[in-house]
Scaffold this motif. Structure first.
Motif, PDB file in Angstrom:
ATOM      1  N   GLN A 129       0.820  -1.197   0.000  1.00  0.00           N
ATOM      2  CA  GLN A 129       0.000   0.000   0.000  1.00  0.00           C
ATOM      3  C   GLN A 129       0.866   1.265   0.000  1.00  0.00           C
ATOM      4  N   ILE A 130       2.040   1.197   0.643  1.00  0.00           N
ATOM      5  CA  ILE A 130       2.925   2.363   0.671  1.00  0.00           C
ATOM      6  C   ILE A 130       3.716   2.457  -0.624  1.00  0.00           C
ATOM      7  N   SER A 131       4.292   1.341  -1.055  1.00  0.00           N
ATOM      8  CA  SER A 131       5.115   1.371  -2.265  1.00  0.00           C
ATOM      9  C   SER A 131       4.298   1.718  -3.503  1.00  0.00           C
ATOM     10  N   SER A 132       3.002   1.398  -3.480  1.00  0.00           N
ATOM     11  CA  SER A 132       2.152   1.719  -4.627  1.00  0.00           C
ATOM     12  C   SER A 132       1.611   3.148  -4.577  1.00  0.00           C
ATOM     13  N   GLY A 133       1.802   3.812  -3.423  1.00  0.00           N
ATOM     14  CA  GLY A 133       1.323   5.183  -3.300  1.00  0.00           C
ATOM     15  C   GLY A 133      -0.082   5.323  -2.778  1.00  0.00           C
ATOM     16  N   SER A 134      -0.756   4.235  -2.417  1.00  0.00           N
ATOM     17  CA  SER A 134      -2.126   4.337  -1.915  1.00  0.00           C
ATOM     18  C   SER A 134      -2.172   4.701  -0.439  1.00  0.00           C
ATOM     19  N   TYR A 135      -1.028   4.673   0.245  1.00  0.00           N
ATOM     20  CA  TYR A 135      -0.963   5.091   1.653  1.00  0.00           C
ATOM     21  C   TYR A 135       0.290   5.941   1.825  1.00  0.00           C
ATOM     22  N   LEU A 145      -5.070   9.701  -4.308  1.00  0.00           N
ATOM     23  CA  LEU A 145      -4.793   8.569  -3.435  1.00  0.00           C
ATOM     24  C   LEU A 145      -6.096   7.981  -2.924  1.00  0.00           C
ATOM     25  N   ALA A 146      -6.088   6.669  -2.783  1.00  0.00           N
ATOM     26  CA  ALA A 146      -7.313   5.974  -2.383  1.00  0.00           C
ATOM     27  C   ALA A 146      -7.754   6.440  -1.007  1.00  0.00           C
TER      28      ALA A 146
END
Length: 752
Positions: A603-609, A730-731
């Motif tokens: 979730q962090i590496s994908s940018g969603s968090y 961002l989600a």
């Protein structure tokens, strides 16, 4: 087998109760226990001890069978060979949504099953790749749908499904190939996944730890939309691996993002000493192993009794910070003051938690509270440096303000229950203390106690009231106590019988009071703010209605407490917990956890968090206003705010900064070299320097262009990411939903 394992109350008709026994029979009453009907367990040859019953949330006559336990349907037979055995199950209607279009039909069942009898491993299969998570839409009138291969156990409440599957499973929930951690199969490791779309898709939960997971307990937050996950890790260190402890992680506003809350949480027989203080948002209690016993592993004997080093903790801000329980300044019973020979800093109050139920001869009731008795907490325990299971050191304690302060109300371990919305407290000697020849009740929150003598004494296992805690009718159940000169009303004689009979009393306080029964008027209620006028709970100053302590009256039938009100507070440091990958230092700053990388979480590496540069995020369900007063680069929920934001969570900005720092240092070194060359170096020194630095100068010349290209590339990527984030924000994140946790029974998501 003897006793009652659990009571299942009909939601619409609390006088109808199913008593779950450990043997081959249950019992059903339709009049609060005045008369009973015996009922064979499902299958008639199945011990009730091994069974888990779940009442349908919308159709209270269904316990995965109709007629409230008076007739059972064998779903394995009904599946027509498609299911060999069930392992875990729940009603799909347990998923609650604010959006009616997402509501699930009443006949939907989620389950984990063996689809082939050849795959079954017996009663203790461990984490098994042959167990699968499935869904039936019509009580198995037609074939089920396999949702997740290897799905072993799950919990579902609110909007979320939490699913545990063996780490050695070769496929992910979406059917794609997954990487199997080293040693996962040999160590029996497990991985957690979460879903917020009716179990249609899952994502892996992110925990800031490198160790493998062996099992989980889930504790629902007060709002029913979040959870603490308590993890039994596979520690490599031989000392910590022997210790009966787990690690508590708190969820944020994303169901899959967890942060460290409490290390060394005590556990026993798959039960964790952790529970909510009901009715007060953000307040929890737990027992923890003292840290110093792990400071010098060589000094810890292999047979160390870790139970001798338990200390009780409490949090008033959703697990972000933990503190000691405060002992009272004065005592009603001198025997309860065990601090006289200890330094004040080493003596606190320690209370038995849910593990206390399974300690055998040393068993004690757990700390207990109820949503319909706000502020009231009762527990058994002692003052001292550590929790002591010895009977001669245990007292019963009461808090009227949600655990902020405590008072000793009995010099023995009692079992307790609240009724009539907290207006009635009922207690008795607990079975490991001595036989109960009477029960005690209080109408003023423990100041004064009244005695009800029992015709026949018993060893009391528990006291129960209907689930809403509104009734004045209590059920006291246990077993025959051993007859002796000291306990002449006990009836068990081992020379006449090899087994003890169960004993049960129905105590109706209205009948006990007779003409003294008085219904409360408006003047008997107060508006209460826990614990005073200067504290906020999860960003809100909470006020609630409750009966005055001095008003010895009873709530009218059908009385409903006024809705709890809350006024938002300005955000302060206490409203925040350490973000993913960071841990609390004392009660102030957060530091990065050793060996934890943000790249380990998709979730962090994908940018969603987004992990804030302040290392802080809002505690789950905190409603304070003015987040930017504390955290300026995040909304507190894992979404970046500000012009610098990009889908790489600022990684480009960080990398660019590192390059500029490198250039700054390189420029400084070059400047010093030039000054030395022009003003201090002799001709011979210059000649030697030219010879030694020739390869370096050539190398630097070759990479100048690379550095220039890299810097421009990073600047361009940062701009591109900002533009992409504008079109793909961002989600967002919603709350979590986990199963109900009752301090009177083991957690419903046991570690296996």
């Amino acid at each position: 087998m003897l006793g009652v394992l659990d009571l299942h109350f009909h939601q619409r008709h609390p006088e109808r109760i199913l008593f779950q026994g450990p043997g081959f029979f249950f019992w059903v009453t339709e009049d609060f226990g005045r008369t009973y009907k015996a009922l064979p367990t499902p299958g008639e040859a199945t011990l009730g001890f091994w069974m888990e019953l779940k009442v349908h949330p919308n159709v209270p006559d269904w316990l995965l069978a109709k007629d409230f336990g008076t007739a059972w349907t064998n779903l394995t037979e009904k599946a027509g060979g498609k299911v060999a055995a069930f392992w875990d199950f729940d009603w799909g209607a347990s998923l609650t949504h604010s959006d009616p279009s997402k509501t699930i039909d009443d006949e939907v069942i989620f389950a984990t099953v063996y689809e082939e009898s050849s795959a079954m491993k017996g009663p203790y299969p461990g984490w098994d790749k042959d167990l699968h998570f499935v869904r039936s839409d019509d009580l198995w009138d037609s074939d089920h749908t396999k949702l997740v291969a290897c799905g072993n156990q799950f919990e579902v409440i609110g909007q979320r499904v939490f699913l545990a599957m063996p780490s050695a499973c070769p496929v992910a929930p979406d059917g794609s190939k997954r990487s199997v951690p080293t040693g996962a199969d040999d160590r029996g490791a497990v991985t957690m996944y979460t879903s917020d779309d009716n179990a249609e898709t899952f994502k892996q939960a992110c925990l800031p730890v490198k160790d493998l997971d062996l099992g989980y307990n889930l504790i629902r937050t007060h709002d029913g939309k979040g959870a603490f996950v308590i993890v039994d890790h596979d520690e490599l260190d031989p000392v910590t691996s022997r210790a009966p402890m787990s690690t508590v992680y708190a969820s944020g506003y994303d169901a899959s993002m967890f942060t460290l809350s409490l290390p060394r949480n005590y556990r026993n027989q798959q039960i964790a000493d952790f529970a909510r203080v009901e009715g007060l948002p953000g307040v929890y209690m737990a027992n923890q192993l003292e840290a110093s016993i792990f400071d010098d592993p060589s000094s810890v004997p292999y047979d160390k009794n870790y139970n001798d080093y338990l200390q009780s903790k409490i949090t008033f801000n959703g697990g972000a910070q933990w503190s000691d329980l405060q002992k009272p300044d004065t005592y009603n019973y001198p025997e309860c003051n065990r601090c006289k020979d200890l330094a004040d800093t080493k003596c606190q109050l320690h209370l038995h938690g849910p593990t206390g139920w399974v300690e055998g001869p040393d068993s004690r009731p757990s700390f207990y509270s109820h949503t319909n008795a706000p502020g009231l907490v009762m527990a058994a325990g002692n003052t001292g440096e550590f929790l002591d299971p010895a009977a001669d050191s245990t007292c019963t304690w009461l808090s009227r303000d949600g655990g902020f302060s405590w008072e000793d109300v009995a010099d023995y371990a009692a079992i307790y229950e609240f009724g009539d919305h907290g207006s009635i407290l009922l207690t008795a000697h607990y079975q490991t203390e001595e036989p109960a020849e009477s029960v005690m009740f209080s109408l003023d929150e423990g100041n004064c106690w009244n005695t009800i003598l029992l015709d026949t004494a018993l060893d009391v296992q528990n006291i129960r009231v209907e689930p809403k805690g509104a009734s004045h009718v209590f059920i006291v159940h246990g077993s025959e106590c051993r007859h002796s000169a000291a306990h002449s009303t006990c009836t068990y004689n081992p020379q006449q019988s090899t087994s003890r009979k169960g004993v049960m009393y129905v105590i109706d306080i209205e009948q006990v009071m007779g003409t003294d029964w008085k219904v409360c008027s408006d003047n008997d209620y107060e508006t209460w703010t826990p614990p005073g006028n200067d504290r906020c709970l999860l960003g809100s100053k909470v006020t609630m209605q409750r009966r005055k302590q001095s008003s010895e009256c009873f709530n009218d039938k059908g009385w409903q407490r006024e809705r709890t009100a809350g006024v938002p507070c300005q955000c302060e440091h206490d409203d925040f917990e350490c973000d993913f990958g960071y841990e609390r230092v004392g009660n102030s700053s957060c530091r990065r956890m050793t060996g934890i990388s943000s790249d380990d979480c998709e979730q962090i590496s994908s940018g969603s968090y987004y992990v804030s540069e302040s290392h802080l995020r809002l505690v789950h369900n905190d409603s304070c206003v003015g987040v930017s007063n504390v955290v300026t680069d995040s909304d507190g929920h894992g979404t970046c705010v500000g012009s610098h934001c990009g889908s790489d969570n600022g990684k480009g900005r960080g990398a660019l900064g590192k390059f500029f720092i490198f250039l700054l240092v390189a420029g400084l070194v070059t400047t010093l070299f030039v000054v030395w060359w022009l003003f201090a170096a002799s001709d011979s020194m210059k000649a030697m320097a030219e010879e030694l630095l020739a390869p370096v100068i050539a190398f630097c010349d070759s990479i100048i262009g690379w550095i220039r290209d890299k810097v421009f590339s990073l600047m361009g990527r940062q701009q591109a990411d900002a533009e992409e984030a504008y079109f793909q924000p961002l989600a967002g994140s919603e709350g979590l939903a986990l199963d109900e946790e009752d301090a009177r029974s083991p957690p419903l998501f046991p570690m296996r």
